[in-house]
Design a protein around this motif. Structure first.
Motif, PDB file in Angstrom:
ATOM      1  N   LEU A   1       0.748  -1.607  -0.070  1.00 59.77           N
ATOM      2  CA  LEU A   1      -0.148   0.159  -0.102  1.00 59.77           C
ATOM      3  C   LEU A   1       0.882   1.384  -0.185  1.00 59.77           C
ATOM      4  O   LEU A   1       1.883   1.515   0.632  1.00 59.77           O
ATOM      5  N   ALA A   2       0.462   2.030  -0.645  1.00 55.59           N
ATOM      6  CA  ALA A   2       0.536   3.874  -0.608  1.00 55.59           C
ATOM      7  C   ALA A   2       0.425   4.767  -0.087  1.00 55.59           C
ATOM      8  O   ALA A   2      -1.152   4.376  -0.932  1.00 55.59           O
ATOM      9  N   TYR A   3       0.998   5.466   0.444  1.00 53.55           N
ATOM     10  CA  TYR A   3      -0.060   7.170   0.438  1.00 53.55           C
ATOM     11  C   TYR A   3       0.077   8.107   0.740  1.00 53.55           C
ATOM     12  O   TYR A   3       1.509   7.955   0.474  1.00 53.55           O
ATOM     13  N   ALA A   4      -0.401   8.880   0.366  1.00 51.64           N
ATOM     14  CA  ALA A   4       0.202  10.820   0.437  1.00 51.64           C
ATOM     15  C   ALA A   4      -0.144  11.190   1.412  1.00 51.64           C
ATOM     16  O   ALA A   4      -1.405  10.821   2.001  1.00 51.64           O
TER      17      ALA A   4
ATOM     18  N   GLY B   1      -2.306  13.886   3.673  1.00 53.16           N
ATOM     19  CA  GLY B   1      -3.841  14.282   2.844  1.00 53.16           C
ATOM     20  C   GLY B   1      -4.337  14.017   2.035  1.00 53.16           C
ATOM     21  O   GLY B   1      -5.980  14.198   1.897  1.00 53.16           O
ATOM     22  N   VAL B   2      -4.052  12.105   1.581  1.00 51.24           N
ATOM     23  CA  VAL B   2      -5.172  11.757   1.704  1.00 51.24           C
ATOM     24  C   VAL B   2      -6.249  10.077   1.544  1.00 51.24           C
ATOM     25  O   VAL B   2      -4.602   9.432   1.629  1.00 51.24           O
ATOM     26  N   ALA B   3      -6.907  10.241   2.120  1.00 51.85           N
ATOM     27  CA  ALA B   3      -7.161   8.689   2.459  1.00 51.85           C
ATOM     28  C   ALA B   3      -6.863   7.542   2.556  1.00 51.85           C
ATOM     29  O   ALA B   3      -6.699   6.457   2.678  1.00 51.85           O
TER      30      ALA B   3
ATOM     31  N   ARG C   1      -9.513  -4.507  -2.931  1.00 49.17           N
ATOM     32  CA  ARG C   1     -10.335  -3.264  -2.936  1.00 49.17           C
ATOM     33  C   ARG C   1     -12.009  -2.892  -2.595  1.00 49.17           C
ATOM     34  O   ARG C   1     -11.873  -1.554  -1.681  1.00 49.17           O
ATOM     35  N   LYS C   2     -12.218  -4.462  -2.693  1.00 47.62           N
ATOM     36  CA  LYS C   2     -13.841  -4.558  -2.722  1.00 47.62           C
ATOM     37  C   LYS C   2     -14.381  -4.517  -0.920  1.00 47.62           C
ATOM     38  O   LYS C   2     -14.973  -4.204  -0.475  1.00 47.62           O
ATOM     39  N   THR C   3     -13.344  -5.329  -0.606  1.00 47.20           N
ATOM     40  CA  THR C   3     -13.463  -5.875   0.393  1.00 47.20           C
ATOM     41  C   THR C   3     -13.458  -5.218   1.797  1.00 47.20           C
ATOM     42  O   THR C   3     -13.984  -5.082   3.004  1.00 47.20           O
ATOM     43  N   CYS C   4     -12.067  -3.949   1.459  1.00 49.43           N
ATOM     44  CA  CYS C   4     -11.154  -3.705   2.890  1.00 49.43           C
ATOM     45  C   CYS C   4     -10.856  -1.689   2.659  1.00 49.43           C
ATOM     46  O   CYS C   4     -11.160  -1.694   1.704  1.00 49.43           O
ATOM     47  N   ASP C   5     -11.180  -1.137   3.691  1.00 47.72           N
ATOM     48  CA  ASP C   5     -11.893  -0.080   4.472  1.00 47.72           C
ATOM     49  C   ASP C   5     -10.022   0.554   4.324  1.00 47.72           C
ATOM     50  O   ASP C   5      -9.786   0.332   5.505  1.00 47.72           O
ATOM     51  N   MET C   6      -9.435   0.948   2.839  1.00 48.31           N
ATOM     52  CA  MET C   6      -8.201   0.574   3.184  1.00 48.31           C
ATOM     53  C   MET C   6      -7.036   2.173   3.909  1.00 48.31           C
ATOM     54  O   MET C   6      -6.130   2.990   3.858  1.00 48.31           O
ATOM     55  N   THR C   7      -7.990   3.295   4.161  1.00 51.93           N
ATOM     56  CA  THR C   7      -8.094   4.300   4.654  1.00 51.93           C
ATOM     57  C   THR C   7      -7.477   4.543   6.342  1.00 51.93           C
ATOM     58  O   THR C   7      -7.490   3.235   6.907  1.00 51.93           O
ATOM     59  N   PRO C   8      -6.473   4.929   6.192  1.00 53.03           N
ATOM     60  CA  PRO C   8      -5.418   4.748   7.743  1.00 53.03           C
ATOM     61  C   PRO C   8      -7.097   4.872   9.122  1.00 53.03           C
ATOM     62  O   PRO C   8      -6.399   4.036  10.007  1.00 53.03           O
ATOM     63  N   GLY C   9      -8.364   5.919   9.311  1.00 50.82           N
ATOM     64  CA  GLY C   9      -9.109   4.991  10.190  1.00 50.82           C
ATOM     65  C   GLY C   9      -9.511   3.751   9.729  1.00 50.82           C
ATOM     66  O   GLY C   9      -9.845   3.479  10.775  1.00 50.82           O
TER      67      GLY C   9
END
Length: 108
Positions: free
Chosen positions: A23-26, A28-30, A55-63
């Motif tokens: 996973l890669a995050y930027a 300010g981008v959830a 992507r369909k099964t997991c909420d990959m936002t930090p929260g």
């Protein structure tokens, strides 16, 4: 007892013998700016298909990750002493999404 090496502990959905999720995050981008699944050639479906299932099964936002893995509870001392992976009762070792992933994989 903690396990070592790359020996898989379990892959309950049966979609691959071995898998790595990147996973890669930027700032300010959830949502992650990149999601990649690599099954090292052991997948019964393509890595791209597994990425879409994830992507369909997991909420990959930090929260979403904090909620799913229940990271607000104080398990860090024990985790630091006994290791992160291959240890029972760690939320990231759960296989609760296996049935959902199997069902979604059938529709591919």
């Amino acid at each position: 007892m903690p396990r070592t090496g790359i020996e898989p502990v379990r892959w309950a959905a049966g979609l691959a013998a071995q898998v790595q999720v990147q996973l890669a995050y930027a700032i300010g981008v959830a949502e992650p700016v990149s999601v990649r699944v690599d099954s090292f050639g052991t997948g019964v479906i393509s890595d791209e298909a597994m990425t879409e299932l994830l992507r369909k099964t997991c909420d990959m936002t930090p929260g979403g990750i904090i909620r799913k893995l229940n990271l607000r509870r104080p398990i860090y001392k024990d985790t630091a002493m006994t290791g992160h992976f291959g240890v029972e009762n760690r939320p990231w070792e759960a296989t609760d999404l296996a049935d959902q992933l199997k069902e979604l994989a059938k529709s591919l």
